[in-house]
Design an enzyme around this catalytic site. Structure first.
Site, PDB file in Angstrom:
ATOM      1  N   HIS A 102       0.859  -1.190   0.000  1.00 29.10           N
ATOM      2  CA  HIS A 102       0.000   0.000   0.000  1.00 29.10           C
ATOM      3  C   HIS A 102       0.890   1.232   0.000  1.00 29.10           C
ATOM      4  O   HIS A 102       2.116   1.145   0.031  1.00 29.10           O
ATOM      5  CB  HIS A 102      -0.934   0.014   1.212  1.00 29.10           C
ATOM      6  N   ASN A 151       3.741   5.208  15.347  1.00 29.10           N
ATOM      7  CA  ASN A 151       3.022   5.265  16.615  1.00 29.10           C
ATOM      8  C   ASN A 151       3.767   6.225  17.539  1.00 29.10           C
ATOM      9  O   ASN A 151       4.717   5.852  18.227  1.00 29.10           O
ATOM     10  CB  ASN A 151       2.936   3.869  17.233  1.00 29.10           C
TER      11      ASN A 151
END
Length: 552
Positions: A12, A296
């Site tokens: 992706h 993150n």
């Protein structure tokens, strides 16, 4: 001395990056051209889809033709992934992905007429991730640079994790983790169970975690464990036994927040364990990171605060888009090229002032050129309007860093809800502050400077009531610091805001609405401005005011 085009296309976030003589010239994600979020879905039968428009733009930006490239670096090596020989009937969808990847040289030659397919080189996925960090980090990219390298994502060819040591531009790999064990897939599964889109919405789980308590942590600790060799194991998890599956159209409940908090906490603990093992093995002072897990920012901040390294540098395009750059840097290094590293994420398209004015005239919009666009926008923001801020080259990576941003006043708590409504986002998601670098430590505690918005910071108690809209429920904020030399116009805007409001801080969120990529072309900005309740639009030095709103 080589001209190398990097390509990411397998999973992706398809992207292209151009490295010339070791220097990063351009990098862009295909989604910014096609306006399709993440470029494509991460399914095996989409592997053939290439970042054709991003690649063509990178070459045009540098005045190159495909025939003039010395190499094309493709960030996946099908030879590492296809024990069945690439027969699409032998291994289901995975074999189809491998077959498409093996055909990449032919696909690229078709997409880039004139390219010799023999110049395409396959770079292992996690090596490309690693190179995007240690060959890009400015303090490591030099001849004597040294850093530990940590790569974590969902998966590559057959592994999900790489730990190594980069010295003088060369990488020594100390640990790899074979599939199916994957911290990235662990987090993706939780994302899907919580009703979000996997390989896309993991940041929503991170945001939701702040509303919960990690009461399922013991179960996740038993399932997800480090091993003695620098790797880890992830056992199958019965997510439904912990919390009921949430439908995408269903409101979240405390149990969902508790699961998010538990998943987030276990990820943080695992990163700390892996980092400590790597530090013991390498003795390195600095850590560089890439891979989707490195986006993150909560885990990154805990690693910076509690980990064994003096500094942590995270690739701003840490996800798969960044492997286009990493692959190009890796191959350029094989040619003997060494560059200065990555000093900015502003590597995409830009338009001249005249070109922006021409777009505005074509849109038949009244516009003006204030004496100082930074002051004019600061006045509008101080008057509590939202402004679309479109300046310079677009950002590479998922964060809006003051080039394609929506700016607003952080003093009013209601502006969080307002911006989430404008963008069509969930109410639990925070917005980020942008601050001039020299004032950041006065207001925020955490890793500074923070130019790429990849760490969270504690908002100092004396400032929380003054910038309420950017303070998350746990008292944190995901800060971007602005260097005056790199972004003088944005720094001036923040200076003017300080004079007007008493805080050198603005809300900075990406210039887009839900499900759409960040704006890139002026036309994208004009469409978003026309469709959303935004008070003004700053395109370079030009200002468009919505009639009847904002100070004149």
């Amino acid at each position: 001395m080589a001209r190398v085009l990097g390509i990411n296309a397998v999973f992706h976030d398809p992207a292209a990056a151009l490295v010339v003589d070791g220097a990063i010239v351009a990098a862009a994600e295909e989604e910014r051209f096609t306006r399709r979020k993440h470029g494509k879905r991460p399914v095996p039968f989409s592997t053939w889809e290439l970042p054709e428009r991003a690649a063509a733009w990178c070459l045009a930006h540098a005045g190159l033709e495909p025939a003039g490239l010395d190499a094309v670096a493709y960030s996946y090596d099908p030879a590492l992934a296809a024990p069945d020989g690439g027969d699409p009937t032998a291994g289901g969808w995975e074999a189809l992905r491998t077959l498409y990847a093996r055909r990449a040289p032919r696909f690229l030659a078709t997409a880039l007429p004139g390219l010799d397919p023999a110049r395409v080189r396959f770079v292992p996925h996690h090596v490309a991730h690693a190179a995007s960090a240690y060959l890009a980090a400015p303090h490591v990219a030099g001849p004597g640079g040294s850093a530990a390298v940590l790569v974590l994502d969902g998966r590559g060819e057959r592994v999900s994790y790489l730990a190594g040591h980069a010295v003088g531009g060369k990488l020594r790999v100390h640990a790899l983790q074979s599939l199916p064990h994957s911290l990235g897939l662990f987090y993706e599964e939780a994302t899907e169970h919580l009703g979000f889109l996997r390989s896309s919405d993991e940041y929503k789980v991170m945001a939701l975690a702040a509303y919960g308590e990690p009461r399922f942590l013991a179960t996740l600790r038993a399932a997800v464990q480090p091993d003695r060799d620098g790797g880890f194991t992830v056992a199958p998890i019965d997510w439904a036994a912990l919390a009921p599956r949430r439908r995408p159209d269903e409101d979240w409940r405390p149990v969902h927040a508790d699961l998010a908090a538990s998943v987030q906490r276990r990820l943080e603990e695992m990163l700390l364990a892996l980092a400590r093992w790597l530090h013991t093995r390498t003795g390195a002072r600095h850590l560089v990171m890439a891979g989707g897990v490195a986006l993150n920012c909560v885990a990154n901040s805990r690693l910076a605060a509690e980990g064994p390294f003096e500094s942590v540098w995270v690739q701003p395009a840490a996800g798969d888009a960044g492997t286009a750059l990493g692959a190009a840097l890796w191959v350029a290094r094989l040619f003997g090229d060494r560059g200065p590293g990555m000093t900015t994420a502003a590597l995409g398209r830009e338009w001249s002032d005249d070109a922006l004015a021409a777009r505005l005239r074509a849109a038949a919009l009244p516009f003006e050129r204030p004496p100082d666009i930074a002051r004019a926008v600061a006045e509008i923001v101080a008057a509590d309007e939202v402004v679309g801020w479109f300046q310079g080259r677009s950002e590479y990576g998922p964060r809006a860093l003051g080039h394609r941003s929506l700016l607003a006043n952080p003093a009013r708590a209601a502006n969080l809800e307002r911006l989430n409504a404008i963008k069509g986002r969930e109410s639990f998601r925070p917005v980020a502050p942008v601050v001039v670098a020299e004032r950041a430590a006065e207001i925020f505690a955490g890793p500074l400077p923070s130019p790429y918005m990849l760490f969270t910071h504690e908002v100092r108690p004396a400032w929380r009531a003054r910038i309420l809209a950017v303070v998350h429920v746990d008292g944190s904020a995901r800060v971007q610091t602005v260097d005056r030399a790199e972004a003088p116009r944005l720094a001036r805007l923040l200076d003017h805001l300080d004079t007007l409001t008493g805080a050198p801080v603005a809300i900075n969120t990406s210039f887009n609405t839900a499900g759409r990529p960040m704006v890139d072309d002026p036309r994208d900005a004009l469409e978003c401005f026309g469709a959303a309740p935004i008070g003004a639009l700053a395109l370079g030095p030009w200002l468009v005011r919505r009639p009847g709103r904002g100070p004149a």
